[in-house]
Design an enzyme around this catalytic site. Structure first.
Site, PDB file in Angstrom:
ATOM      1  N   LYS A   1       6.857  14.219 -11.711  1.00 10.43           N
ATOM      2  CA  LYS A   1       7.545  15.502 -11.789  1.00 10.43           C
ATOM      3  C   LYS A   1       8.591  15.639 -10.672  1.00 10.43           C
ATOM      4  CE  LYS A   1       6.296  20.340 -11.378  1.00 10.43           C
ATOM      5  NZ  LYS A   1       5.272  21.362 -11.346  1.00 10.43           N
TER       6      LYS A   1
ATOM      7  N   LYS B   1       9.742  19.254  -4.868  1.00 10.31           N
ATOM      8  CA  LYS B   1      10.225  19.343  -3.506  1.00 10.31           C
ATOM      9  C   LYS B   1       9.341  18.549  -2.562  1.00 10.31           C
ATOM     10  CE  LYS B   1       9.717  21.381  -0.092  1.00 10.31           C
ATOM     11  NZ  LYS B   1       8.807  21.636   0.765  1.00 10.31           N
TER      12      LYS B   1
ATOM     13  N   LYS C   1      -3.394  19.424  -3.017  1.00 11.87           N
ATOM     14  CA  LYS C   1      -2.650  19.773  -1.804  1.00 11.87           C
ATOM     15  C   LYS C   1      -3.460  19.474  -0.551  1.00 11.87           C
ATOM     16  CE  LYS C   1       0.460  23.399  -3.482  1.00 11.87           C
ATOM     17  NZ  LYS C   1       0.890  24.790  -3.305  1.00 11.87           N
TER      18      LYS C   1
END
Ligand code: TRP
Length: 334
Positions: A197, A200, A114
Site C-alpha cells: 500500500k 507515509k 504498529k
C-alpha cells in the site's frame, strides 16, 4: 428528510497528503458533502499516540486542514474541525475505554502492526486505546456513515460494538454507523513496491506521490515507477501489479474505466501511458497545492475557519455528551 450524517477523520502526521489519502479519503469526502451532513476531523489526538514533536504537529494540523479546504471541502457546507478543539472526544473516549475489554482491544490488528514496529513495550497505552478514541469520534456525532479505507473495518466494528453495548447497558443513546468503503480506491500501491500500500510510514519517498509536491518531481516519480516485464498496458494484478496500479490511478483521476484505458494504449508501450498518468497526477495536484499555499499564507484566517468548524462540532458533541454523562450516572454540574 434530513441528510444522512457522515463523519470521518484523517491524521496530521505528514507535511502533505499523498495520492492514496487523496483518492482513498479526501476526494470522497468532497463528493459526500453534496449529499450528506458532513463532519470531517483532523485527528491530532490520534497523532500523539506515537511520539510527535509539538511544532511539527501544529504545522501538520494546519497543513492537513488547508489541504482539505483546498481539495474542495466547503466550510459553509461541511464541518471541518480539529479533534482536540472539541473536548468531548477525550471525555467520551474515557467512558468507552471503561466499556472495552482488554482482550477486545488486544485483538485490534492495526495496534499489533504498529506496536510491532516500536517493540511491544515501547508502544504507548494511547496507541492501544486508539480505536476506542476513534469510536468516540464517530459515536459523538451520531454518524450514519463513516467513509474509510478497508483497513479501518475492524475499528468500525468495534465502534458499533461499543455503541451497542452502551445502548444496551444505559439506554438508547448512540446511532450505530455503517462503514462506507469505496472499492476502486482500496488499492493505491507504492510506486516502487506495487504489492504494498502507498503509505507515509512504510513507502520510500520515490514510492509516494504527495499532493503538495511540485509537478516536476511528481512526473519524475511516475516515469520511474516500477513496471513489470513485458510491454503491454494490461490490467493484471498478479502478473502486472505496477501497471495495474498506474491503471487504477489513471482511471480514478480521469474517470475513464480501466478497460477503455487498456484499449487506448494497445500497442503503445509503457512510455506513452506513463506520461499520461504523470500528466493527470500533476494536473490534479497543482491547483490543490496552489490553494493550500494560499490558505497557509494567512494562518489567522485558517485558524478562524477551524474555529467555526469547532463551534459547529461542539454543539453536536455537547448534546451527545450531556446524555452520556447523565446515563452513566455522573452528577449534573450546576
Ligand atoms: N484511524 C483512521 C485512519 O487511520 C483515522 C480516524 C480517526 C478516523 N478517527 C476517525 C476515521 C473517525 C474515521 C472516523 O484512517
Amino acid at each position: 428528510m434530513a441528510r444522512p450524517r457522515v463523519l470521518s477523520g484523517i491524521q496530521p502526521t505528514a507535511d502533505s497528503f499523498h495520492l492514496g489519502n487523496y483518492l482513498g479519503a479526501v476526494r470522497q469526502w468532497v463528493t459526500m458533502q453534496e449529499t450528506h451532513d458532513a463532519f470531517y476531523c483532523v485527528v491530532d489526538l490520534h497523532a500523539i499516540t506515537v511520539p510527535t514533536e509539538p511544532d511539527a504537529l501544529r504545522r501538520r494540523s494546519r497543513v492537513a486542514a488547508a489541504q482539505l479546504f483546498a481539495a474542495g471541502l466547503d466550510p459553509e457546507r461541511s464541518t471541518v474541525f480539529v479533534q482536540s478543539h472539541v473536548r468531548e472526544h477525550t471525555e467520551l473516549a474515557w467512558v468507552l475505554i471503561c466499556l472495552t475489554g482488554m482482550g477486545e482491544a488486544g485483538r485490534m490488528t492495526q495496534f499489533k502492526d504498529k506496536s510491532a514496529k516500536f517493540g511491544e513495550s515501547a508502544a504507548s497505552v494511547g496507541l492501544f486505546t486508539y480505536p476506542i478514541l476513534q469510536a468516540a469520534d464517530i459515536l459523538l456525532y451520531q454518524a450514519d456513515r463513516v467513509p474509510v479505507g478497508a483497513d479501518q473495518k475492524q475499528h468500525l466494528e468495534l465502534t458499533r460494538d461499543l455503541g451497542q453495548r452502551f445502548n444496551h447497558r444505559f439506554g438508547d443513546t448512540f446511532r450505530l454507523p455503517e462503514p462506507y468503503i469505496l472499492k476502486e480506491v482500496e488499492k493505491i500501491t507504492d510506486l516502487q513496491d506495487p504489492t504494498a500500500k502507498m503509505s507515509k510510514s512504510s513507502s520510500s519517498p520515490a514510492g509516494i506521490l504527495d499532493v503538495l509536491e511540485q509537478p516536476g518531481p511528481l512526473r519524475k516519480k511516475v516515469m520511474r515507477a516500477v513496471t513489470d516485464t513485458g510491454s503491454e498496458v494490461l490490467f493484471d494484478e498478479e502478473n502486472k501489479p505496477g501497471i495495474s496500479n498506474l491503471l487504477r490511478i489513471q482511471s480514478a483521476l480521469t474517470g475513464t474505466p480501466i478497460p477503455e484505458l487498456v484499449a487506448r494504449y494497445e500497442g503503445q508501450g509503457y512510455g506513452t501511458f506513463k506520461k499520461d498518468v504523470a500528466e493527470a497526477v500533476a494536473e490534479t495536484f497543482t491547483p490543490i497545492r496552489e490553494r493550500t499555499e494560499k490558505l497557509l499564507a494567512d494562518e489567522k484566517e485558517l485558524d478562524r475557519m477551524l474555529a467555526v468548524g469547532a463551534g459547529r462540532a461542539s454543539a453536536v458533541a455537547k448534546e451527545t455528551m450531556a446524555q452520556v454523562r447523565d446515563k452513566v450516572g455522573f452528577l449534573p454540574t450546576l
